[in-house]
Design an enzyme around this catalytic site. Structure first.
Site, short mmCIF file in Angstrom:
data_model
loop_
_atom_site.label_atom_id
_atom_site.label_comp_id
_atom_site.label_asym_id
_atom_site.label_seq_id
_atom_site.Cartn_x
_atom_site.Cartn_y
_atom_site.Cartn_z
N HIS A 1 -7.79 -5.20 -1.45
CA HIS A 1 -6.53 -4.59 -1.05
C HIS A 1 -5.74 -5.47 -0.09
O HIS A 1 -4.51 -5.40 -0.06
CB HIS A 1 -6.82 -3.23 -0.40
CG HIS A 1 -5.61 -2.38 -0.19
ND1 HIS A 1 -4.79 -1.97 -1.22
CD2 HIS A 1 -5.08 -1.84 0.94
CE1 HIS A 1 -3.81 -1.22 -0.73
NE2 HIS A 1 -3.96 -1.14 0.57
N ASP B 1 -9.31 -4.63 -6.01
CA ASP B 1 -8.89 -3.71 -4.94
C ASP B 1 -9.74 -2.45 -5.05
O ASP B 1 -9.56 -1.65 -5.97
CB ASP B 1 -7.40 -3.40 -5.10
CG ASP B 1 -6.82 -2.67 -3.90
OD1 ASP B 1 -7.59 -1.97 -3.21
OD2 ASP B 1 -5.60 -2.77 -3.67
N SER C 1 0.85 -1.19 0.00
CA SER C 1 0.00 0.00 0.00
C SER C 1 0.89 1.25 0.00
O SER C 1 1.65 1.46 -0.95
CB SER C 1 -0.96 -0.03 1.18
OG SER C 1 -1.99 0.92 1.02
#
Length: 723
Positions: free
Chosen positions: A699, A667, A594
């Site tokens: 995600h 995601d 991320s």
């Protein structure tokens, strides 16, 4: 011919995930969900002050226990014996304030990261009767009990309804809810994700008014991504033709939902609109009643999120006035400012960084500051509440240094004491009246131990010591803390070394980092994860928290304002150089997920790592959601140069490092578009990377062993490039 050529190139980017010595099953005990420590479960304290309620592990019983002894007192619900209706198991429950009824739910279906829909049922304790919350709407979301326990407000299909138990009736509060247009009573995607909320309704203390937020997302751009049949929870309807998922997602600079506040009179069924004169209000992350029916408090933010203002409102007259203002001229208002606010009958508690560190302040409802509760060169990281019996406040802080989390009690005279250990990571779970609390303690060698205490400090019993969990992992690698210097700043770091570490040998190092604003990775805490397995495979894993991370005051954090990635990259490169200078280090790679994936790409474009891995990375903040991106960067129109210079996609021409990118195709947070645009830019520069996609994964990339495959592929990649 061009199409065939592209297919061959793409195929080359997806190497087979193989390992001669290691399988996904070998990694799985170290990663989610198998690495999760055992916890005692949710304890719902009852009004008698002597007992609590807890769901049995198999979900078939709701049980009442004695607080002090932990002995079972009675079975409150047994799913096999309820009258009128039955469920196979209870997935969760919400007790009514008067404890006469219990909401239970089953058939949970996720909406976004935190929110879900489910089939809710109302259980009448005295008569053992179980009835659906709603017959007309079989799935409900975010139900809220009225204070007297006689009504339940809930959301279904974007509209609010009230179930009145006395009359067994259901009343519609709103009727304009519509998918991808108007949402009533629950937040849209970006509010839930970035403001950490799943419910936007509040009952008045006299039960006569329900206040709620309405989210008009009509003008928010629609985002869509494909869905495939897949093999993990297969979607057979897409066997031959992919489907799609569409929802409203505001990227930086694009329109947000228009959020408005309303009050509904339960008796006359009339709705009033509550308006504010300030045209700069963009967000309302919280609404809550503060002690009386005439005192609703709405917390608001401007779009830049550097000014927070609370308004106190009379919902019947709709008259509002300013109660509290906090501004940050050098950065943003930290989310703890609204997440940590608590309202009491005669005062409210709020967090602010106005002193340079995050501290607790007590204010009256006239808007005047009564006292500063905490002070000093440390940050308060969580507020637990106020014990009226002793006039004491409880919070978590960096009182013993930024790598620790300690619990503090501040008494009526302002004396600060530490509850529990002074080093490691301690958190508190409190009963509503603060008469009991559970201390959850862990450190780098100790999984979380949950211990129940009375407010007097008397230890009652250990709820869970995780000794069985700890025994699974045998001898642990050695974790050490250190500091390095970067650009004139001292940075905190940690290193995980093999248990049989030999300084005369050479080891490859993986720099693992997250680096996001306000985050911290270098902490004295227990966190079993992939890195422990990688160390068993001959690696050293090192982490350094650079500028912009939390626990060290506002100045250290806010230096990244309007310029994400710049100082983080300088500091990560300094950390890599430090690692490379050690006599026992052979090669250095970098990894992140991320924001960490974003920083991996950015750092790899500025420094010659031997390998880099990015999972679900942001590659340009223009692709990310408005609330998060603009909190730190303002809008692209206000900060065009900052967005360009902060984007890894701007530097693909500089990438010389072997690179692996992994991403879930579903995601909904960091869209796959980030990776696709980045890879396209790489290809335009004549560069290649390894890439692995996870069909229909979000995600977090977990389910059906997917998380283990992420790290199996990463291990294989690092083995090929660092060994």
């Amino acid at each position: 011919m061009k199409l065939k050529y592209d297919i061959l190139i793409i195929a080359a980017l997806f190497p087979a995930v193989e390992s001669k010595a290691v399988r996904a099953d070998d990694i799985s005990p170290y990663v989610y969900p198998e690495n999760t420590v055992a916890s005692p479960g949710v304890m719902t304290y009852l009004n008698d002050g002597k007992s609590y309620m807890q769901l049995a592990d198999d979900g078939t019983r709701l049980v009442k226990y004695d607080i002090k002894s932990g002995e079972e007192i009675a079975t409150v619900i047994d799913v096999a014996s309820t009258r009128e209706n039955q469920v196979k198991s209870i997935e969760g429950y919400i007790l009514s304030p008067d404890e006469s009824h219990i909401l239970i739910y089953a058939g949970k279906k996720p909406v976004y990261r935190r929110s879900f829909k489910a089939k809710y049922y109302v259980y009448e304790v005295r008569h053992n009767v179980l009835k659906p919350l709603s017959v007309e709407h079989p799935e409900q979301q975010s139900p809220v009990w009225s204070p007297d326990g006689r009504m339940i407000a809930f959301v279904s299909d974007n509209n609010i309804y009230i179930r009145k138990l006395d009359y067994n009736t259901e009343v519609a509060v709103t009727g304009d809810g519509k998918s991808n247009r108007v949402i009533n009573g629950v937040p849209d995607w970006v509010y839930e994700e970035e403001f950490d909320t799943t419910c936007s309704m509040a009952w008045s203390p006299d039960n006569l008014t329900l206040c709620y937020l309405k989210y008009n997302e009509t003008d928010v751009p629609l985002y869509s991504f494909p869905l495939y049949q897949g093999t993990c929870e297969p979607k057979d309807q897409y066997e031959l033709y992919p489907g799609s998922y569409s929802y409203k997602y505001p990227v930086a600079g694009e329109p947000n939902s228009i959020v408005t506040l309303h009050s509904y009179d339960v008796d006359n069924r009339k709705t009033k609109d509550i308006t504010f004169s300030d045209s700069q209000i963009e967000y309302m992350p919280r609404i809550a009643y503060a002690g009386t029916p005439e005192r609703l408090v709405a917390t608001t933010l401007n779009r830049s999120q550097n000014r927070m203002e609370m308004y106190v409102i009379n919902p019947k007259s709709t008259v509002s006035k300013s109660l509290y203002v906090d501004e940050n001229n050098t950065g943003w208002i930290d989310p703890l400012a609204w997440e940590g606010t608590r309202f009491y009958d005669d005062f409210f508690i709020v967090m602010s960084e106005k002193s340079g560190y995050n501290h607790l302040y007590q204010y009256s409802y006239s808007g005047s500051q009564m006292r500063q509760i905490t002070s000093g060169d440390y940050d308060v990281t969580e507020y637990y509440g106020y014990d009226a019996a002793t006039a004491s406040h409880y919070c978590q802080s960096t009182f013993s240094g930024p790598v620790n989390r300690v619990v503090n009690r501040i008494d009526a005279k302002g004396k600060v004491s530490v509850i529990g250990e002074e080093h490691g990571s301690t958190s508190l779970l409190c009963s509503p009246d603060m008469a009991y609390y559970t201390i959850a303690y862990n450190n780098v060698t100790t999984p979380t131990v949950f211990t129940l205490y009375a407010a007097s400090g008397k230890r009652l019993r250990v709820l869970e010591d995780n000794s069985e969990y700890r025994s699974r992992y045998g001898s642990l690698p050695v974790k050490e803390f250190f500091t390095i210097s970067s650009d004139g700043y001292t940075l905190n770091g940690s290193v995980l070394k093999p248990a049989d570490f030999n300084p005369s040998r050479k080891y490859p190092v993986i720099m693992s980092q997250y680096s996001g604003p306000g985050s911290q990775e270098v902490l004295d805490r227990w966190r079993m994860d992939w890195d422990y397995f990688f160390v068993s495979q001959g690696y050293i894993v090192m982490t350094v928290d650079g500028r912009g991370t939390g626990g060290r005051g506002k100045e250290f954090k806010n230096v990244v304002y309007r310029n994400l990635g710049h100082y983080e990259t300088i500091d990560q490169i300094a950390a890599a150089k430090y690692a490379g200078s050690l006599p026992y280090v052979s090669k250095v790679g970098i990894y992140g997920w991320s924001y960490g994936g974003y920083e991996s790409l950015l750092a790899a474009s500025q420094y010659g790592y031997d390998a880099a891995v990015a999972v679900a990375p942001v590659t340009d903040w223009r692709y990310y959601d408005s609330v998060y991106a603009e909190r730190y960067m303002l809008t692209p129109r206000e900060n065009e140069e900052g967005y360009r210079e902060s984007a890894p996609i701007s530097y693909v021409d500089r990438i010389m490092t072997p690179l692996l990118i992994m991403h879930g195709t579903a995601d909904d947070n960091v869209h796959l578009m980030n990776t696709m645009q980045y890879v396209s830019a790489l290809q335009s520069q004549g560069k290649l990377c390894d890439m692995l996609l996870f069909p229909n994964m979000n995600h977090s990339i977990y389910g059906c062993g997917a998380r283990s495959l992420v790290y199996l592929n990463m291990l294989d990649f690092f083995n090929r490039n660092l060994k």
